[in-house]
Design an enzyme around this catalytic site. Structure first.
Site, short mmCIF file in Angstrom:
data_model
loop_
_atom_site.label_atom_id
_atom_site.label_comp_id
_atom_site.label_asym_id
_atom_site.label_seq_id
_atom_site.Cartn_x
_atom_site.Cartn_y
_atom_site.Cartn_z
N TYR A 61 0.85 -1.19 0.00
CA TYR A 61 0.00 0.00 0.00
C TYR A 61 0.89 1.24 0.00
O TYR A 61 1.89 1.30 0.71
CB TYR A 61 -0.87 0.01 1.26
N GLU A 113 -3.34 7.60 -4.18
CA GLU A 113 -3.30 6.33 -3.45
C GLU A 113 -3.02 5.21 -4.45
O GLU A 113 -3.72 5.08 -5.45
CB GLU A 113 -4.63 6.08 -2.74
#
Ligand code: ADP
Ligand code: MG
Length: 412
Positions: free
Chosen positions: A132, A221
């Site tokens: 992530y 993101e």
């Protein structure tokens, strides 16, 4: 301003950020042509909506309501998702036909879902590890913040709750740029140790930082960020938000705006130059000036109700803007009462009064309306409203105005 995954990837590609080849498509035929152009043997068909959690999402009509409700909570549900692996051209066609024009429900869309109008056909890849990564502005210390975690592909909120130490934070000084030290810190945090792979990772983070800065991103993101067997990082999913105040500097990005993804009322408001944000409460507010709008929302809350919107008609609204504002508020089914709170400075209260009356004549008035006018031409404005014969409650100060609308809504 939010972008679709395929748009974000096309922008990242300009900065040399490694990606898989992919082509957007809006019909099953286009999807097939894209897949043929990309070449097999593996493709991924990805629904393009402004929401994440697509893989676990489910389509309306394709599964039962109970399964849809699970998808809206982010739980595993029966049926096929909004991101699908395809092993043949026929699979690509089938997935495209099942997605396009249908409504995808994910944890982030809520139960109402979002219609899929575009797909992204991407080459499939062998994934060694999923990480992530997100990049945002940390306003508390004026730096760009990189957040990374070894736990990729899953909800970062869940990781933050169950395993907060698994998220590492690296602050980047914008005057200096992303240093090798910053890059190595991120790479080590992801468990990358091979010297060459670390160097490539540093280059990767540097390109991401450059893209973030030059594109005026508000948020980026990458989840998952993928490491392949050869130790190369690349972007598998990208969510990008551009700072709306900077969009004027990027003509090409401005053209990427997808109005279908926005609230219809917010679009109409922006056409009239109104600052409108939909909220969850039941009292519609029409106010001039953002500060007064904030104060009005606060006092409504203080009186025990909650605002249905934030609507700032601006300092010098014209009558047609006032009419549009009123129409937008009354079109919202959750509005059970309206409070107009205007302080006339440059803006004249009689203009507001005429606008409100015109709007009421056009759209009708089915809920209580309290109007508080103060400042330039307030007397004239009040006279116009009183003589209109409309069932409008006048108030002279904000306290009594807020109390009046809250009482009217509660009494109704
Ligand atoms: P979302 O986060 O909206 O569910 P993603 O793009 O992250 O959508 O896709 C969900 C999952 O699908 C990823 O975590 C990854 O495991 C897999 N996936 C996505 N794109 C590809 C691809 N090109 N090749 C292989 N797997 C993929
Ligand atoms: Mg994702």
């Amino acid at each position: 301003m939010k972008l679709h995954e395929y748009q974000a990837k096309s922008l990242l590609g300009r900065y040399g950020v490694p990606l898989l080849p992919g082509i957007p498509a809006t019909t099953p035929d286009e999807a097939v042509a894209a897949a043929e152009k990309l070449g097999g043997p593996l493709w991924v068909v990805k629904s393009q909506i402004h929401a994440g959690g697509r893989g676990k999402g489910r389509f309306k009509g394709a599964v039962s309501d109970a399964e849809l409700a699970k998808a809206a909570k982010g739980e595993d549900a029966e049926g096929k998702g909004g991101v699908r692996l395809a092993r043949s051209i026929e699979d690509v066609r089938e997935a495209a036909a099942e997605m396009l024009g249908n409504v995808l429900v994910t944890k982030q869309t809520g139960i109402e879902g979002k219609e899929v109008r575009t797909l992204y056909i991407e080459g499939g890849c062998a994934i060694d590890k999923e990480f992530y990564l997100s990049v945002l502005l940390d306003r508390s210390n004026n730096k760009v913040l990189f957040m990374a975690s070894k736990f990729g592909g899953m909800d970062i909120e869940d990781v933050a709750e169950s395993n907060p130490e698994a998220i590492i934070k690296v602050h980047v000084d914008t005057a200096v740029g992303l240093t090798d030290f910053n890059g190595r810190e991120l790479a080590y945090a992801l468990g990358i140790t091979d010297r060459k792979a670390v160097n490539r990772a540093v280059g990767f983070f540097r390109s991401v930082f450059q893209a973030y800065m030059e594109l005026d991103c508000a948020m980026l993101e990458i989840n998952p960020l993928v490491l392949d067997k050869d130790g190369n990082l690349f972007v598998l999913d990208a969510k990008m938000e551009i700072d709306s105040n900077a969009v004027y500097r990027h003509k090409d990005i401005a053209e990427m705006r997808d109005v279908h993804e926005e609230e219809a009322t917010e679009i109409e408001a922006s056409e009239y130059g109104l600052n409108f944000i939909k909220l969850d409460g039941n009292i519609g507010c029409m106010v001039n000036g953002a500060g007064l709008a904030m104060a009005t929302m606060d006092i409504i809350q203080f009186k025990g109700a909650s605002p249905a919107n934030f609507l700032d008609v601006g300092g010098g609204a014209k009558q047609d803007q006032v009419e549009a504002a009123f129409r937008i508020i009354t079109n919202d089914p959750s509005v059970e009462g309206i409070l107009v709170n205007i302080f006339g400075g440059i803006m004249k209260c009689d203009v507001i009064a005429k606008g409100v009356i015109e709007a009421v004549k056009q759209v009708g008035l089915e809920v209580p309306l309290v109007v508080r006018l103060s400042g330039t031409n307030a007397e004239l404005g009040k006279k116009i409203i009183d003589e209109s014969g409309l069932p409008v409650i006048s108030a002279t100060n904000l306290d009594t105005a807020a109390q009046a609308i809250v009482d009217a809504v509660k009494g109704a």
